[in-house]
Design a protein around this motif. Structure first.
Motif, short mmCIF file in Angstrom:
data_model
loop_
_atom_site.label_atom_id
_atom_site.label_comp_id
_atom_site.label_asym_id
_atom_site.label_seq_id
_atom_site.Cartn_x
_atom_site.Cartn_y
_atom_site.Cartn_z
N PHE A 176 0.86 -1.17 0.00
CA PHE A 176 0.00 0.00 0.00
C PHE A 176 0.91 1.23 0.00
O PHE A 176 1.83 1.32 0.82
CB PHE A 176 -0.87 0.04 1.26
N VAL A 177 0.63 2.18 -0.87
CA VAL A 177 1.43 3.41 -0.92
C VAL A 177 0.47 4.60 -0.84
O VAL A 177 -0.52 4.67 -1.57
CB VAL A 177 2.27 3.51 -2.21
N GLY A 178 0.79 5.51 0.08
CA GLY A 178 -0.03 6.70 0.25
C GLY A 178 0.79 7.96 0.13
O GLY A 178 1.83 7.98 -0.54
N LYS A 179 0.36 8.98 0.79
CA LYS A 179 1.01 10.29 0.71
C LYS A 179 2.42 10.22 1.26
O LYS A 179 2.66 9.68 2.34
CB LYS A 179 0.19 11.31 1.50
N LEU A 180 3.36 10.78 0.51
CA LEU A 180 4.76 10.88 0.92
C LEU A 180 5.23 12.31 0.68
O LEU A 180 4.90 12.91 -0.34
CB LEU A 180 5.63 9.90 0.13
N ASP A 181 5.98 12.85 1.63
CA ASP A 181 6.51 14.21 1.44
C ASP A 181 7.49 14.25 0.27
O ASP A 181 7.58 15.24 -0.44
CB ASP A 181 7.20 14.69 2.72
N ASP A 182 8.23 13.17 0.10
CA ASP A 182 9.17 13.05 -1.01
C ASP A 182 9.06 11.64 -1.58
O ASP A 182 9.45 10.68 -0.93
CB ASP A 182 10.60 13.33 -0.53
N GLY A 183 8.50 11.54 -2.77
CA GLY A 183 8.28 10.24 -3.36
C GLY A 183 9.41 9.74 -4.24
O GLY A 183 9.27 8.69 -4.89
N THR A 184 10.55 10.44 -4.24
CA THR A 184 11.66 10.08 -5.12
C THR A 184 12.11 8.64 -4.91
O THR A 184 12.28 7.88 -5.87
CB THR A 184 12.84 11.03 -4.90
N ALA A 185 12.33 8.27 -3.65
CA ALA A 185 12.83 6.92 -3.35
C ALA A 185 11.82 5.86 -3.77
O ALA A 185 12.17 4.85 -4.38
CB ALA A 185 13.15 6.81 -1.86
N ALA A 186 10.56 6.08 -3.44
CA ALA A 186 9.53 5.10 -3.79
C ALA A 186 9.39 4.98 -5.31
O ALA A 186 9.26 3.88 -5.85
CB ALA A 186 8.20 5.49 -3.16
N ASP A 187 9.40 6.11 -6.02
CA ASP A 187 9.34 6.09 -7.49
C ASP A 187 10.44 5.22 -8.07
O ASP A 187 10.25 4.51 -9.06
CB ASP A 187 9.47 7.51 -8.05
N ALA A 188 11.62 5.28 -7.45
CA ALA A 188 12.79 4.62 -8.01
C ALA A 188 12.78 3.12 -7.82
O ALA A 188 13.36 2.39 -8.62
CB ALA A 188 14.06 5.21 -7.38
N VAL A 189 12.12 2.62 -6.77
CA VAL A 189 12.28 1.20 -6.43
C VAL A 189 11.00 0.36 -6.53
O VAL A 189 11.05 -0.85 -6.32
CB VAL A 189 12.87 1.04 -5.01
N LEU A 190 9.87 0.97 -6.86
CA LEU A 190 8.62 0.23 -6.88
C LEU A 190 8.17 -0.15 -8.28
O LEU A 190 6.99 -0.41 -8.53
CB LEU A 190 7.51 1.03 -6.18
N ASN A 191 9.09 -0.19 -9.22
CA ASN A 191 8.73 -0.45 -10.61
C ASN A 191 8.08 -1.80 -10.83
O ASN A 191 7.18 -1.94 -11.65
CB ASN A 191 9.98 -0.32 -11.51
#
Length: 550
Positions: free
Chosen positions: A114-129
């Motif tokens: 489950f992914v919700g609001k993040l102050d900085d989504g850079t890390a999640a964008d990079a590893v959840l492909n």
């Protein structure tokens, strides 16, 4: 020995609350400053539908499901969905970097996230492909289109009927430690572990069945927030408000009007700084002693949004006794507490509050026993203590002596039965004179100076210990005044310390230590190794003045 007692498991309590209070509001969720309300019935219905959605993706009983999001009503509902479906939740800190997210997902074998609001989504964008991503309603990643959406599932799936019948020892969650000393460890916590912690924490924070309110803002990925908020709300009536963001914190605090307020030492220090930036401490103390002192104290509590609180707490790191005494002067009696991920959250507390126990962490909760080993380490056992480290039998074996868990904290037991922490077993360092120094007690003394917001005592290999410090924001104050105030305080402190523990230099750092710059863990603990690496040139260099700057 802890008395064996019966605890209703979390799912049992959830069903009772839905039956008895179904139409009452439980959760308050802000979105762009508009507040949505969720009743017990709505939370339960949504959790059953989300659980059905997970089942439809081929996720089976015992499979792991991660949660990566800031605190919200949806975070809690996702957690309940995992319980109801028999899945094991794996919380990940919303501030986690790429390495941590990747490690936890891989190590836990999580089948979805489950992914919700993040102050900085850079890390999640990079590893959840390549991950099965379910978007919570406040999902805000820009570069990752989710595989599933929360509202779609609520419309598509009927509530789950095959509800998991949890046994006491079934795993409820794998909570990863904040990683202050290397790779995070997966702490396996059972339904009975969380039941004991939630029940006893609820009792700790107030008697009776009167409804209480709380603002949820400390990370729900940390087990303490789940104990004092989520689990607490299952065992005593508790209305939960969620903080939308840092900018709205004070506003949300005033909307929630919390009945109790728990936070970390750094935030208590910031509250003090806010007050002292308006009125100097010497003047404030005179006003508090005067005829209108109670009104002054009440006004300060109101400004902080804490005027309806009946209980205050501090945890995750030691808090200076001087700071506790300062807050007592404005009518805020802060009970210091102690716990670990491995203890399912709070395990020892100075609540109900006892002024004579300032400087201690109070007494153990009913579900735990504590004692001091021959080596001075705190040992603990009881119903709330974790089962094992996930996929790490070696670390599990090293942690237990029979049924006693080694905490890694050095402590003493006081005559009144309370315990005091005097440092971490592994944080002691040896000076160049061959003497061992425990930094935490010295940090508590230095941290009591209102000018200082953060402090870390170092000195391995040095002739004497020194301190790294970050100043509080107290408005305009020149360096000469800072040097004079801190020098006087350190001289007074040194006079009461053994000679090998005396500080010979305090270095004022020009940058605050934060989670973002990797100087603090997500739970606001110091990353001592990172601080020592960053300031190694200062630590190993020559220091002629008692107080110096970057």
């Amino acid at each position: 020995m802890t008395k064996k007692k019966h605890y209703q498991l979390p799912l049992e309590r959830l069903k009772i609350l839905v039956h008895e209070h179904g139409d009452e509001v439980w959760l308050h969720q802000p979105t762009n400053r508009v507040w949505a309300q969720y009743t017990f019935n709505q939370v339960y219905d949504s959790a059953l539908r989300i659980a059905a959605g997970l089942k439809a993706q081929g996720i089976n009983t015992g499979d792991r499901v991660a949660i990566l999001a800031k605190n919200s009503a949806y975070w809690m509902i996702a957690d309940f969905a995992c319980m109801l479906g028999g899945f094991i939740s794996v919380p990940i800190y919303a501030t986690a970097g790429e390495d941590t997210i990747s490690y936890v997902m891989e190590h836990s074998d999580s089948k979805a996230i489950f992914v919700g609001k993040l102050d900085d989504g850079t890390a999640a964008d990079a590893v959840l492909n390549a991950t099965n991503v379910i978007a919570l309603p406040d999902y805000n990643l820009e570069n990752r289109i989710p595989d599933h959406r929360w509202h779609d599932w609520l419309l598509r799936y009927e509530p789950l009927t095959d509800i998991h019948q949890a046994a006491a020892d079934d795993t409820l969650t794998i909570a990863y430690t904040s990683g202050s000393t290397g790779k995070p460890k997966g702490v396996v916590l059972s339904h009975i572990n969380l039941a004991a912690a939630g029940h006893d924490t609820a009792d700790l924070l107030g008697a009776g069945d009167s409804e209480r309110r709380v603002l949820s803002y400390l990370p729900m990925a940390h087990i303490t927030e789940r104990s004092i908020v989520t689990m607490h709300s299952l065992y005593k009536r508790l209305t939960i408000y969620f903080n939308e963001d840092l900018a709205s914190f004070v506003e949300d605090l005033n909307i929630a009007k919390p009945s109790f307020f728990m936070t970390v030492p750094r935030l208590w220090a910031k509250f003090q700084s806010q007050v002292l930036s308006v009125i100097p401490d010497e003047q404030l103390q005179e006003m508090l002693k005067g005829e209108g002192g109670e009104a002054v104290a009440a006004g300060i509590r109101a400004k902080l949004g804490l005027n309806e609180c009946s209980a205050f707490g501090s945890g995750t790191a030691p808090i200076p006794p001087g700071l506790l005494k300062w807050f007592r002067g404005i009518g805020i009696d802060i009970g210091e507490g102690w716990g670990m991920t491995e203890t399912s959250g709070p395990a020892c507390s100075n609540l109900p509050y006892h002024a004579e126990r300032i400087g201690s962490i109070g007494v153990p909760l009913p579900c735990t026993d504590m004692k001091i080993s021959d080596e001075g380490e705190i040992l603990i056992r009881g119903t709330a203590i974790f089962k094992e480290y996930y996929k790490n039998p070696e670390a599990t074996a090293e942690t237990f002596i029979g049924d006693w868990m080694r905490t890694g904290d050095k402590g003493i037991q006081n005559e009144d039965g309370s315990f005091s922490i005097i440092g971490r077993v592994k944080e002691q360092f040896k000076t160049g004179k061959g003497k061992y120094v425990a930094p935490v007690p010295i940090e508590c003394l230095i941290g009591a100076v209102p000018l200082i917001e953060q402090v870390c005592v170092v000195g391995s290999g040095r002739g004497q210990p020194m301190a790294l410090a970050v100043l509080a924001d107290l408005g305009t104050i020149n360096k000469d005044d800072v040097r004079s105030i801190i020098s006087s305080a350190v001289a007074e402190m040194n006079a009461g310390l053994e000679s090998h523990c005396r500080i010979d230099h305090i270095h004022i750092c020009d940058e605050a230590w934060t989670i973002e710059n990797n100087m603090l863990t997500p739970t606001m603990k110091l990353k001592r190794d990172m601080l020592e690496a960053k300031y190694r040139h200062i630590i190993e260099g020559e220091t002629k003045e008692l107080v110096g700057w970057s």
